[in-house]
Design a protein around this motif. Structure first.
Motif, PDB file in Angstrom:
ATOM      1  N   GLY A 117       1.060  -1.190   0.016  1.00 15.36           N
ATOM      2  CA  GLY A 117       0.116   0.054   0.111  1.00 15.36           C
ATOM      3  C   GLY A 117       0.867   1.374   0.180  1.00 15.36           C
ATOM      4  O   GLY A 117       0.435   2.166  -0.739  1.00 15.36           O
ATOM      5  N   TYR A 118       1.927   1.286   0.782  1.00 18.19           N
ATOM      6  CA  TYR A 118       2.995   2.399   0.890  1.00 18.19           C
ATOM      7  C   TYR A 118       3.626   2.482  -0.823  1.00 18.19           C
ATOM      8  O   TYR A 118       3.602   3.574  -1.380  1.00 18.19           O
ATOM      9  N   LEU A 119       3.999   1.267  -1.374  1.00 13.02           N
ATOM     10  CA  LEU A 119       4.542   1.388  -2.905  1.00 13.02           C
ATOM     11  C   LEU A 119       3.649   1.992  -3.595  1.00 13.02           C
ATOM     12  O   LEU A 119       3.953   2.679  -4.481  1.00 13.02           O
ATOM     13  N   ILE A 120       2.348   1.637  -3.607  1.00 11.24           N
ATOM     14  CA  ILE A 120       1.190   2.138  -4.335  1.00 11.24           C
ATOM     15  C   ILE A 120       1.331   3.568  -4.521  1.00 11.24           C
ATOM     16  O   ILE A 120       1.182   4.440  -5.325  1.00 11.24           O
ATOM     17  N   GLY A 121       1.166   4.127  -3.108  1.00  8.94           N
ATOM     18  CA  GLY A 121       1.360   5.559  -2.925  1.00  8.94           C
ATOM     19  C   GLY A 121       2.468   6.447  -3.642  1.00  8.94           C
ATOM     20  O   GLY A 121       2.428   7.443  -4.186  1.00  8.94           O
TER      21      GLY A 121
ATOM     22  N   ILE B 168       8.947   6.347  -6.899  1.00  5.23           N
ATOM     23  CA  ILE B 168       9.397   4.994  -7.217  1.00  5.23           C
ATOM     24  C   ILE B 168       9.143   4.468  -8.457  1.00  5.23           C
ATOM     25  O   ILE B 168       7.922   4.694  -9.067  1.00  5.23           O
ATOM     26  N   GLY B 169       9.662   3.606  -9.063  1.00  7.20           N
ATOM     27  CA  GLY B 169       9.496   2.666 -10.166  1.00  7.20           C
ATOM     28  C   GLY B 169       9.616   1.212  -9.999  1.00  7.20           C
ATOM     29  O   GLY B 169      10.109   0.748  -8.738  1.00  7.20           O
ATOM     30  N   TYR B 170       9.413   0.489 -11.050  1.00  4.28           N
ATOM     31  CA  TYR B 170       9.623  -0.941 -10.877  1.00  4.28           C
ATOM     32  C   TYR B 170      10.046  -1.567 -12.022  1.00  4.28           C
ATOM     33  O   TYR B 170       9.636  -0.936 -13.428  1.00  4.28           O
ATOM     34  N   ARG B 171      10.448  -2.687 -12.196  1.00  4.04           N
ATOM     35  CA  ARG B 171      11.013  -3.310 -13.528  1.00  4.04           C
ATOM     36  C   ARG B 171      10.869  -4.957 -13.250  1.00  4.04           C
ATOM     37  O   ARG B 171      10.926  -5.342 -12.107  1.00  4.04           O
TER      38      ARG B 171
ATOM     39  N   ALA C   3      13.794   3.788  -6.182  1.00  2.79           N
ATOM     40  CA  ALA C   3      13.621   5.076  -6.223  1.00  2.79           C
ATOM     41  C   ALA C   3      13.649   5.543  -7.645  1.00  2.79           C
ATOM     42  O   ALA C   3      14.632   5.187  -8.508  1.00  2.79           O
ATOM     43  N   SER C   4      12.837   6.566  -7.731  1.00  2.00           N
ATOM     44  CA  SER C   4      12.884   7.208  -9.231  1.00  2.00           C
ATOM     45  C   SER C   4      14.234   8.429  -9.437  1.00  2.00           C
ATOM     46  O   SER C   4      14.697   8.597 -10.335  1.00  2.00           O
TER      47      SER C   4
END
Length: 313
Positions: free
Chosen positions: A275-279, A286-289, A299-300
């Protein structure tokens, strides 16, 4: 400490204090409860309290579909089968099918036996009517105002009557923040929005689902905001190095002093962390791959360093 006797804060509005506070509104023909607590043991105490004030149960208004807020329904509805149950639309599905709670905590798979406990799996309850996400609803001759306070749960509802706000789990007392360290939520951004909504309000009194009744809550709401924002900053600092969700969660738990000892605790912390990652992702922080069959988060802005979360707060 729970009690059989309700605490009245206006002529017709009060609450039963306990580990989960249960709201009370005296309607034209009986009592309207705001949530019902964890289990049959709690519900029996509530029944004694209603009997003591000679008020039959006419309705239960659910703020959200977590087991500790509707686990008393089954017993109370057996005692008063004519009582009506009201809930927000998405929360209604879980209240009628409580196995959904351990299912979503188990990533959608068949729940482990360790997740089939009363804290995560309540007895099923019927729901007779859906609450609006916003606006007024009349129950037993009383007008209740529904506030949309999502974040802790998807469609969590606050309930206002006689200028008293039953705020559900939109905020925690400072002591409970320090105890839980990583508060449960499904969307940190919406949790912050709900806190801002309450900060902009000026009701005569506020009762959280867990905590104490107060006429002034600005300070505790600000402390909740600060707590969530510091978790944001700490996660962003951890993700200066790319990690899987599990790796990053383990680092956060270590920083804030959490020692996970049960599967139930782990899945709750994992969901809250997501839920924190979503926010953070919604804010572009932040990003993901995907790489080598792993879901990696980062982190972006990699060169900034956020202040760490102070685990002594």
């Amino acid at each position: 400490m729970s009690t059989h006797t309700p605490v009245m804060v206006t002529e017709r509005v009060g609450y039963f204090p306990g580990h989960v506070n249960i709201g009370l509104v005296v309607g034209n023909t009986g009592a309207i409860l705001i949530d019902s607590g964890l289990d049959t043991q709690t519900a029996k105490k509530i029944k004694k309290g209603l009997d003591a004030i000679t008020q039959p149960l006419t309705a239960i208004v659910q703020t959200h579909a977590h087991a500790d807020h509707f686990g008393g329904n089954a017993y109370l509805l057996d005692c008063w089968p004519e009582a009506k149950v009201y809930a927000p639309p998405l929360e209604e599905a879980v209240i009628r099918n409580p196995i959904l709670e351990p299912i979503y905590l188990n990533l959608g798979a068949e729940p482990l036996d360790d997740l089939r406990n009363k804290f995560l799996l309540a007895q099923p309850s019927r729901v007779d009517d859906l609450l609006p996400l916003e606006g007024d609803v009349e129950i037993d001759g009383i007008t209740l105002t529904i506030l949309s306070l999502p974040g802790h749960s998807w469609q969590q509802a606050g309930i206002v009557c006689d200028d008293i706000c039953f705020a559900a789990d939109s905020y925690l007392g400072e002591e409970l923040l320090a105890k839980h360290k990583l508060p449960y939520l499904v969307d940190a951004g919406k949790t912050l929005d709900s806190l801002d909504r309450l900060l902009a309000s000026s009701y005569s009194g506020y009762l959280p689902g867990h905590g104490v009744f107060a006429t002034a809550v600005h300070d505790v709401l600000e402390k909740n905001k600060e707590w969530h924002l510091r978790i944001y900053d700490t996660i962003e600092e951890i993700l200066q190095v790319e990690h899987t969700l599990e790796e990053a969660l383990a680092q956060l738990c270590e920083r804030v002093g959490i020692a996970v000892e049960t599967v139930s605790s782990y899945v709750l912390f994992r969901s809250a962390f997501m839920g924190y990652l979503i926010g953070l992702h919604r804010e572009g922080r932040i990003g993901y791959r995907l790489s080598q069959n792993r879901w990696l988060w980062h982190a972006s802005v990699r060169d900034q360093v956020a202040p760490p979360l102070d685990e002594e707060r």
